[in-house]
Design a protein around this motif. Structure first.
Motif, PDB file in Angstrom:
ATOM      1  N   SER A  88       0.831  -1.191   0.000  1.00  0.00           N
ATOM      2  CA  SER A  88       0.000   0.000   0.000  1.00  0.00           C
ATOM      3  C   SER A  88       0.871   1.249   0.000  1.00  0.00           C
ATOM      4  O   SER A  88       1.801   1.359   0.806  1.00  0.00           O
ATOM      5  N   GLU A  89       0.536   2.176  -0.884  1.00  0.00           N
ATOM      6  CA  GLU A  89       1.254   3.459  -0.919  1.00  0.00           C
ATOM      7  C   GLU A  89       1.021   4.249   0.367  1.00  0.00           C
ATOM      8  O   GLU A  89       1.827   5.118   0.721  1.00  0.00           O
ATOM      9  N   GLU A  90      -0.060   3.957   1.075  1.00  0.00           N
ATOM     10  CA  GLU A  90      -0.330   4.625   2.350  1.00  0.00           C
ATOM     11  C   GLU A  90       0.769   4.357   3.367  1.00  0.00           C
ATOM     12  O   GLU A  90       0.949   5.134   4.310  1.00  0.00           O
ATOM     13  N   HIS A  91       1.488   3.254   3.205  1.00  0.00           N
ATOM     14  CA  HIS A  91       2.546   2.882   4.140  1.00  0.00           C
ATOM     15  C   HIS A  91       3.913   3.407   3.717  1.00  0.00           C
ATOM     16  O   HIS A  91       4.923   3.080   4.352  1.00  0.00           O
ATOM     17  N   VAL A  92       3.958   4.203   2.651  1.00  0.00           N
ATOM     18  CA  VAL A  92       5.204   4.835   2.218  1.00  0.00           C
ATOM     19  C   VAL A  92       5.141   6.294   2.666  1.00  0.00           C
ATOM     20  O   VAL A  92       4.259   7.035   2.251  1.00  0.00           O
ATOM     21  N   GLN A  93       6.052   6.657   3.547  1.00  0.00           N
ATOM     22  CA  GLN A  93       6.062   8.000   4.118  1.00  0.00           C
ATOM     23  C   GLN A  93       7.198   8.823   3.501  1.00  0.00           C
ATOM     24  O   GLN A  93       8.277   8.297   3.248  1.00  0.00           O
ATOM     25  N   GLU A  94       6.930  10.107   3.285  1.00  0.00           N
ATOM     26  CA  GLU A  94       7.938  11.009   2.727  1.00  0.00           C
ATOM     27  C   GLU A  94       8.355  12.008   3.802  1.00  0.00           C
ATOM     28  O   GLU A  94       7.520  12.548   4.528  1.00  0.00           O
ATOM     29  N   TYR A  95       9.658  12.218   3.901  1.00  0.00           N
ATOM     30  CA  TYR A  95      10.224  13.131   4.891  1.00  0.00           C
ATOM     31  C   TYR A  95      11.168  14.110   4.200  1.00  0.00           C
ATOM     32  O   TYR A  95      11.773  13.777   3.180  1.00  0.00           O
ATOM     33  N   GLU A  96      11.327  15.287   4.780  1.00  0.00           N
ATOM     34  CA  GLU A  96      12.356  16.203   4.312  1.00  0.00           C
ATOM     35  C   GLU A  96      13.694  15.616   4.742  1.00  0.00           C
ATOM     36  O   GLU A  96      13.856  15.192   5.895  1.00  0.00           O
ATOM     37  N   THR A  97      14.640  15.586   3.831  1.00  0.00           N
ATOM     38  CA  THR A  97      15.932  14.955   4.111  1.00  0.00           C
ATOM     39  C   THR A  97      16.601  15.564   5.340  1.00  0.00           C
ATOM     40  O   THR A  97      17.076  14.835   6.221  1.00  0.00           O
ATOM     41  N   GLU A  98      16.630  16.877   5.433  1.00  0.00           N
ATOM     42  CA  GLU A  98      17.312  17.526   6.558  1.00  0.00           C
ATOM     43  C   GLU A  98      16.638  17.203   7.885  1.00  0.00           C
ATOM     44  O   GLU A  98      17.306  16.928   8.879  1.00  0.00           O
ATOM     45  N   THR A  99      15.317  17.174   7.906  1.00  0.00           N
ATOM     46  CA  THR A  99      14.584  16.850   9.136  1.00  0.00           C
ATOM     47  C   THR A  99      14.885  15.419   9.570  1.00  0.00           C
ATOM     48  O   THR A  99      15.145  15.160  10.753  1.00  0.00           O
ATOM     49  N   LEU A 100      14.884  14.481   8.624  1.00  0.00           N
ATOM     50  CA  LEU A 100      15.170  13.089   8.958  1.00  0.00           C
ATOM     51  C   LEU A 100      16.627  12.932   9.396  1.00  0.00           C
ATOM     52  O   LEU A 100      16.914  12.190  10.339  1.00  0.00           O
ATOM     53  N   ARG A 101      17.539  13.648   8.764  1.00  0.00           N
ATOM     54  CA  ARG A 101      18.949  13.599   9.132  1.00  0.00           C
ATOM     55  C   ARG A 101      19.118  14.031  10.602  1.00  0.00           C
ATOM     56  O   ARG A 101      19.841  13.403  11.364  1.00  0.00           O
ATOM     57  N   GLU A 102      18.413  15.076  11.007  1.00  0.00           N
ATOM     58  CA  GLU A 102      18.482  15.544  12.395  1.00  0.00           C
ATOM     59  C   GLU A 102      17.927  14.486  13.345  1.00  0.00           C
ATOM     60  O   GLU A 102      18.497  14.226  14.407  1.00  0.00           O
ATOM     61  N   THR A 103      16.819  13.867  12.954  1.00  0.00           N
ATOM     62  CA  THR A 103      16.206  12.816  13.774  1.00  0.00           C
ATOM     63  C   THR A 103      17.157  11.634  13.948  1.00  0.00           C
ATOM     64  O   THR A 103      17.180  11.006  14.993  1.00  0.00           O
ATOM     65  N   LEU A 104      17.951  11.364  12.909  1.00  0.00           N
ATOM     66  CA  LEU A 104      18.887  10.233  12.931  1.00  0.00           C
ATOM     67  C   LEU A 104      20.235  10.612  13.547  1.00  0.00           C
ATOM     68  O   LEU A 104      21.209   9.873  13.402  1.00  0.00           O
ATOM     69  N   GLY A 105      20.295  11.755  14.211  1.00  0.00           N
ATOM     70  CA  GLY A 105      21.535  12.154  14.870  1.00  0.00           C
ATOM     71  C   GLY A 105      22.640  12.556  13.920  1.00  0.00           C
ATOM     72  O   GLY A 105      23.818  12.347  14.212  1.00  0.00           O
ATOM     73  N   GLY A 106      22.259  13.112  12.780  1.00  0.00           N
ATOM     74  CA  GLY A 106      23.254  13.580  11.815  1.00  0.00           C
ATOM     75  C   GLY A 106      23.561  12.606  10.693  1.00  0.00           C
ATOM     76  O   GLY A 106      24.276  12.947   9.757  1.00  0.00           O
ATOM     77  N   GLN A 107      23.031  11.376  10.773  1.00  0.00           N
ATOM     78  CA  GLN A 107      23.264  10.395   9.704  1.00  0.00           C
ATOM     79  C   GLN A 107      22.450  10.755   8.475  1.00  0.00           C
ATOM     80  O   GLN A 107      21.283  11.150   8.584  1.00  0.00           O
ATOM     81  N   THR A 108      23.043  10.595   7.306  1.00  0.00           N
ATOM     82  CA  THR A 108      22.324  10.823   6.066  1.00  0.00           C
ATOM     83  C   THR A 108      21.661   9.517   5.637  1.00  0.00           C
ATOM     84  O   THR A 108      22.354   8.505   5.468  1.00  0.00           O
ATOM     85  N   PRO A 109      20.329   9.512   5.498  1.00  0.00           N
ATOM     86  CA  PRO A 109      19.648   8.274   5.091  1.00  0.00           C
ATOM     87  C   PRO A 109      20.019   7.893   3.662  1.00  0.00           C
ATOM     88  O   PRO A 109      20.093   8.746   2.790  1.00  0.00           O
ATOM     89  N   GLU A 110      20.245   6.586   3.453  1.00  0.00           N
ATOM     90  CA  GLU A 110      20.603   6.070   2.135  1.00  0.00           C
ATOM     91  C   GLU A 110      19.604   5.006   1.713  1.00  0.00           C
ATOM     92  O   GLU A 110      19.074   4.278   2.551  1.00  0.00           O
ATOM     93  N   GLU A 111      19.384   4.904   0.389  1.00  0.00           N
ATOM     94  CA  GLU A 111      18.481   3.876  -0.134  1.00  0.00           C
ATOM     95  C   GLU A 111      18.946   2.503   0.324  1.00  0.00           C
ATOM     96  O   GLU A 111      20.135   2.198   0.329  1.00  0.00           O
ATOM     97  N   GLY A 112      17.982   1.690   0.750  1.00  0.00           N
ATOM     98  CA  GLY A 112      18.271   0.338   1.219  1.00  0.00           C
ATOM     99  C   GLY A 112      18.433   0.243   2.722  1.00  0.00           C
ATOM    100  O   GLY A 112      18.357  -0.844   3.288  1.00  0.00           O
ATOM    101  N   ALA A 113      18.658   1.375   3.389  1.00  0.00           N
ATOM    102  CA  ALA A 113      18.799   1.359   4.844  1.00  0.00           C
ATOM    103  C   ALA A 113      17.456   1.028   5.489  1.00  0.00           C
ATOM    104  O   ALA A 113      16.401   1.384   4.967  1.00  0.00           O
ATOM    105  N   VAL A 114      17.504   0.355   6.621  1.00  0.00           N
ATOM    106  CA  VAL A 114      16.299   0.040   7.374  1.00  0.00           C
ATOM    107  C   VAL A 114      16.286   0.921   8.618  1.00  0.00           C
ATOM    108  O   VAL A 114      17.260   0.980   9.358  1.00  0.00           O
ATOM    109  N   LEU A 115      15.180   1.629   8.798  1.00  0.00           N
ATOM    110  CA  LEU A 115      15.009   2.516   9.941  1.00  0.00           C
ATOM    111  C   LEU A 115      13.983   1.932  10.890  1.00  0.00           C
ATOM    112  O   LEU A 115      13.055   1.238  10.463  1.00  0.00           O
ATOM    113  N   GLU A 116      14.140   2.233  12.175  1.00  0.00           N
ATOM    114  CA  GLU A 116      13.175   1.791  13.175  1.00  0.00           C
ATOM    115  C   GLU A 116      12.606   3.011  13.871  1.00  0.00           C
ATOM    116  O   GLU A 116      13.345   3.877  14.327  1.00  0.00           O
TER     117      GLU A 116
END
Length: 156
Positions: A88-116
């Motif tokens: 379901s496309e409803e389960h695909v969430q879009e985030y601003e890269t900079e906001t997600l990077r801050e949430t991840l403690g400065g890590q840049t999210p990469e395709e294939g990574a698994v987030l919890e």
């Protein structure tokens, strides 16, 4: 004794996809043969005990157990709607890269990574660029028809 709702059932199982890929098993020998044991080295491969009707396993598995008896070996084919649902496309969430990077403690999210998430939900990064990141929170087996080879060891 015929399995009914409320019974405790102990079983061995091997789950396969349509292409015969084994995605899960309770049998150590199957895990070794298919490489699952290497992917999950700390996992114990033991028979599974479930209470039928308590939603400890997917709906199609519970429904397939009812009416079987100890000693029975069978194969269950479980469609997506009785397993993990459709993709379901409803389960695909879009985030601003900079906001997600801050949430991840400065890590840049990469395709294939698994987030919890904080509530334990897992999602795979399916797109990442300078502006946006898309994370797919669909269950890994969503959209798949699952085939389980099961052997009923005990019914209480």
């Amino acid at each position: 004794m015929t399995i009914a709702t409320g019974d405790s059932v102990t079983l061995e199982y091997t789950g396969r996809l349509d292409d015969e890929t084994v995605f899960d098993t309770s049998r150590a020998s199957v895990a070794e043969e298919t490489g699952l044991a290497d992917a999950q080295p700390d996992r114990e491969y033991d028979p599974l005990t479930v209470e039928v009707g308590s939603k400890q396993v997917i709906a199609g598995m519970e429904e397939g157990l009812i009416g079987l008896e100890a000693g029975t070996t069978t194969t269950l084919s479980i469609p997506p709607e009785k397993a993990y649902g459709e993709q379901s496309e409803e389960h695909v969430q879009e985030y601003e890269t900079e906001t997600l990077r801050e949430t991840l403690g400065g890590q840049t999210p990469e395709e294939g990574a698994v987030l919890e998430t904080k509530d334990g939900q897992h999602g795979e990064v399916v797109h990442a660029d300078a502006e946006t990141v898309k994370v797919d929170f669909n269950p890994r087996l969503a959209g798949e028809t699952l085939t389980f080879e099961i052997e009923i060891l005990d019914v209480n």
